[in-house]
Design an enzyme around this catalytic site. Structure first.
Site, PDB file in Angstrom:
ATOM      1  CB  SER A 145      -0.752  -0.035   1.149  1.00 38.67           C
ATOM      2  OG  SER A 145      -1.593   1.317   1.416  1.00 38.67           O
ATOM      3  CE1 TYR A 158      -4.381  -2.371   5.470  1.00 36.87           C
ATOM      4  CE2 TYR A 158      -3.573   0.065   4.964  1.00 36.87           C
ATOM      5  CZ  TYR A 158      -3.948  -1.191   4.557  1.00 36.87           C
ATOM      6  OH  TYR A 158      -4.412  -1.269   3.200  1.00 36.87           O
TER       7      TYR A 158
END
Ligand code: BMA
Length: 262
Positions: A145, A158
């Site tokens: 990401s 995350y």
């Protein structure tokens, strides 16, 4: 992209969102795709949707945070198609309940996010590498990401998982270059997926308004679609990227090109 004909591909988190897009794109290009996911009904729907495509998509319900389930998944793939050519470690979770500063994040939630988003990449790699070596090579494409490169408040687990994927990508690339196994990553920006829809619920202001804001945050003026990521993944997995390994590609509508002062 016809060079995927009869290639055996595993996609984790393959039933929805970016994973679904990757499964469909490989099947369109003639590959035999094993879609692993915990969501059985989405998996069944996907297998039905691929009927008219050149390749096939087979669904297997799997929790890839468990080593024994990863091994069973790889065994099923090998017995169906005699090997694993391409592994797409794609699974990722970002529960709305995890938007907390580190000192408030429950340990169990940290563990779940790291187990699904990062440990599963290790477990699947571990299970696939012997098969790839046996057949003279392979490609691993990891979905990381933009949050592996830059951060925001409220995402300790995350962000750590995505940064970990980028580091693991480099490490594995070095480890297995001599075995003709390339390892690469993609960094999606905001993509139109259930993960983003779920994670947006926690933010007030209405989803439509928020989506519009997210679109303008991306210099290209829209959020991405799963196919945008799938196209990059297929390129990285193809022979056209044969001199690429240990690298990541941002597919983010220009998000990472933007300075903090803009
Ligand atoms: C992704 C997800 C999305 C987010 C995007 C950009 O990995 O976390 O929810 O919109 O990064 O920050």
């Amino acid at each position: 992209m016809s060079d995927f004909k009869d290639k055996a591909v595993i996609v984790t988190g393959g039933a929805k969102g970016i994973g679904r897009g990757i499964c469909m794109a490989f099947a369109e290009a003639g590959a035999q795709v094993m879609c692993a996911d915990v969501d059985e009904s989405a998996g069944a729907e996907l297998s039905a949707a691929c009927k008219a495509l050149a390749g096939t998509i087979r669904f297997r319900q799997t929790d890839v945070s468990q080593g024994c389930e990863c091994e069973a998944l790889v065994e099923a793939t090998v017995s169906a198609w005699d090997g694993v050519d391409i592994l797409c470690n794609n699974v990722g979770i970002q529960p709305a309940s995890s938007y907390l500063p580190a000192h408030e994040l429950p340990e169990a939630l940290w563990d779940r996010i790291i187990d699904v988003n990062l440990k599963s990449f290790f477990l699947m790699t571990k299970a696939c590498i012997p098969e790839m070596k046996k057949h003279g090579g392979g490609v691993i494409v990891n979905t990381a990401s933009v949050q592996g490169l830059q951060s925001m408040k409220g995402v300790p687990a995350y962000a750590a998982s995505k940064g970990g994927i980028l580091s693991l990508t480099r490490q594995l690339a070095l480890e297995y270059a001599e075995d003709n196994i390339r390892v690469l990553a993609v960094n999606p920006g905001t993509i139109d997926t259930p993960l983003v829809a779920e994670s947006l619920e926690i933010i007030e202001g209405g989803e439509a308004e928020l989506r519009a804001k997210l679109a303008t945050a991306h210099p290209i003026g829209r959020i991405g679609q799963p196919e945008d990521i799938a196209h990059a993944v297929l390129f990285l997995a193809s022979g056209k990227a044969s001199f690429m390994t240990g690298e990541y590609v941002c597919v983010d509508g220009g998000l990472m090109a933007k300075g903090a002062w803009t």
